[in-house]
Design an enzyme around this catalytic site. Structure first.
Site, PDB file in Angstrom:
ATOM      1  N   GLU A 101       0.917  -1.203   0.091  1.00  0.00           N
ATOM      2  CA  GLU A 101      -0.082  -0.052   0.019  1.00  0.00           C
ATOM      3  C   GLU A 101       0.980   1.345   0.063  1.00  0.00           C
ATOM      4  OE1 GLU A 101      -4.168  -1.823   2.003  1.00  0.00           O
ATOM      5  OE2 GLU A 101      -2.591  -0.789   3.482  1.00  0.00           O
ATOM      6  N   CYS A 112       3.631   8.589   1.251  1.00  0.00           N
ATOM      7  CA  CYS A 112       4.026   7.601   2.257  1.00  0.00           C
ATOM      8  C   CYS A 112       4.352   6.323   1.442  1.00  0.00           C
ATOM      9  CB  CYS A 112       3.020   7.424   3.328  1.00  0.00           C
ATOM     10  SG  CYS A 112       3.510   6.453   4.639  1.00  0.00           S
ATOM     11  N   CYS A 153       6.109  -6.635   7.230  1.00  0.00           N
ATOM     12  CA  CYS A 153       7.344  -6.083   8.159  1.00  0.00           C
ATOM     13  C   CYS A 153       7.505  -7.197   9.216  1.00  0.00           C
ATOM     14  CB  CYS A 153       6.536  -4.901   9.005  1.00  0.00           C
ATOM     15  SG  CYS A 153       7.776  -4.002   9.669  1.00  0.00           S
ATOM     16  N   CYS A 204       5.931  -4.371  15.818  1.00  0.00           N
ATOM     17  CA  CYS A 204       5.559  -3.257  16.782  1.00  0.00           C
ATOM     18  C   CYS A 204       3.937  -3.512  16.905  1.00  0.00           C
ATOM     19  CB  CYS A 204       5.516  -1.784  16.110  1.00  0.00           C
ATOM     20  SG  CYS A 204       7.378  -1.686  15.938  1.00  0.00           S
ATOM     21  N   CYS A 211       1.174  -1.175  15.770  1.00  0.00           N
ATOM     22  CA  CYS A 211       0.876  -1.214  14.296  1.00  0.00           C
ATOM     23  C   CYS A 211       0.188  -2.220  13.602  1.00  0.00           C
ATOM     24  CB  CYS A 211       2.203  -1.109  13.819  1.00  0.00           C
ATOM     25  SG  CYS A 211       2.574  -0.634  12.101  1.00  0.00           S
ATOM     26  N   CYS A 214      -1.232   6.689  10.114  1.00  0.00           N
ATOM     27  CA  CYS A 214      -0.222   6.159  10.337  1.00  0.00           C
ATOM     28  C   CYS A 214      -0.166   4.689  11.103  1.00  0.00           C
ATOM     29  CB  CYS A 214       0.381   7.007  11.264  1.00  0.00           C
ATOM     30  SG  CYS A 214       2.189   6.457  12.163  1.00  0.00           S
TER      31      CYS A 214
END
Length: 392
Positions: A114, A127, A134, A138, A141, A367
């Site tokens: 994305e 962005c 990933c 985290c 997230c 975010c």
């Protein structure tokens, strides 16, 4: 642990070039020269040809060799036989009520990532993602709940920028008066993935974006966000030279170990030492500390005072990010009053402490919300909390 590689063993695929035409997108100038010579361009002409082709691809956004009118017809035909100019394919596009755009793009191997564009009065920020998924997990997230698949190639990274310029219809026209206003004026490497676990490809892509005969973005308009891959921070200054942002999010190792697990490898003290030594850490180029506001986790006055103490000796600003809740998230957003009180403590200590306005929440583009649609398996709050090592 000390012997573990800095960059995890994640292969960037395609692992070997596919049979057939070579994609010219993402090649550095020396790589482009080599590939042209290897496919028949005379060595004496190679430097000039690189400059011409480079300009057509990155300054004018041209994908058809036939349109490269300062090359001979014979040479254009030869290029078309041996090469392609390809960028990621747009699968879908969503536009938020606030004008934020989110694209799902498909890359080699059928994977999808994305990309988000955020328009503001004085800038337009793209962005960009650097990995499929990933590796960092985290716990606040959404992207971190998706397993890492692979690193993106330089072509796939710079291709996101080219795709966005296509969609915004902002490639300049050769011969037309130069227009300095940019819809896409800034790049942030804050999309899917940890950029410093894919250093070389990120570096090569950003050098193309900064090239004066290419996309022509100044290094000050590119910000790389890292969760704290300490050994690669100095390289970022020396080999890319862009602005630096750090996903900080906590003021004690105990809390940061849960929120940003990479902290178990390079703790707050090690990270701050690297940031103090950051060669571009001047007052004119402050390091941005990103701090997501989580209710009852990291948002007390004591946290704010600790943060001020930690920042001593680092030219810094603190971006306070109201937590963007997503389905199954194990945290809640801090109240507006709590965020303001936290911001005031930082501000009164002499640091800028803007509170980020959440953007694109209605299309899961804010975010910490990015997660490829094809991978977005709905998990229960309990499952996610368990994976994050939290008590549910």
């Amino acid at each position: 642990m000390a012997d573990a590689p800095i960059t995890q063993d994640v292969l960037t695929i395609p692992r070997k070039l596919p049979e057939g035409p070579v994609n010219l997108v993402g090649l550095t100038r020396p790589q482009l020269r080599d590939v042209l010579i290897a496919h028949g361009t005379p060595e004496k002409q190679a430097k000039m040809r690189v400059g011409q082709i480079w300009q057509w691809i990155y300054q004018w956004g041209v994908r058809d060799f036939d349109a490269m009118t300062n090359l001979s017809k014979v040479y254009r035909a030869a290029l078309a036989e041996k090469f392609v100019i390809e960028i990621p394919e747009v699968v879908s596009k969503q536009v938020s009520v606030d004008g934020t755009r989110k694209w799902l793009v498909r890359i080699a191997g059928g994977h999808e990532v994305e990309v988000v564009y955020i328009p503001e009065e004085d800038r337009g920020t793209l962005c960009v993602s650097s990995q499929v998924g990933c590796t960092l997990t985290c716990s606040f997230c959404h992207t971190g709940t998706q397993k890492l698949v692979r690193n993106l190639t330089a072509a796939e990274i710079v291709g996101q920028v080219m795709m966005a310029r296509d969609d915004l219809d902002e490639w300049p026209v050769p011969g037309a008066p130069k227009d300095e206003t940019r819809l896409l004026s800034n790049i942030v490497l804050m999309g899917m993935g940890e950029p410093l676990y894919n250093f070389e490809n990120v570096r090569d892509a950003m050098k193309i974006c900064m090239d004066e005969e290419g996309i022509q973005l100044s290094r000050r308009r590119i910000t790389l966000s890292t969760s704290g891959v300490v050994p690669e921070i100095e390289r970022t200054a020396n080999e890319i030279g862009c602005q630096l942002a750090v996903s900080f999010h906590a003021t004690t190792d105990d809390v940061r170990n849960t929120l940003v697990p990479i902290n178990k490898r390079w703790n707050i003290e090690a990270l701050l030492e690297a940031l103090k030594a950051y060669p571009r850490g001047r007052n004119s180029e402050r390091i941005t500390f990103e701090y997501v506001m989580l209710d009852g986790v990291n948002d007390t006055d004591a946290d704010a005072h600790r943060l001020v103490k930690l920042l001593e000796g680092i030219p810094a600003k603190v971006n306070l990010i109201p937590f963007n809740e997503w389905p199954g998230a194990p945290y809640k957003r801090s109240s507006n009053n709590r965020i303001r009180a936290f911001a005031n403590i930082i501000y009164n200590a002499g640091y800028a402490s803007p509170i980020r306005t959440p953007r694109g929440e209605d299309i899961l583009a804010a975010c910490g919300q990015l997660k490829s649609a094809t991978e977005r398996a709905r998990k229960s709050r309990k499952e996610i909390a368990a994976e994050a090592g939290l008590n549910s």
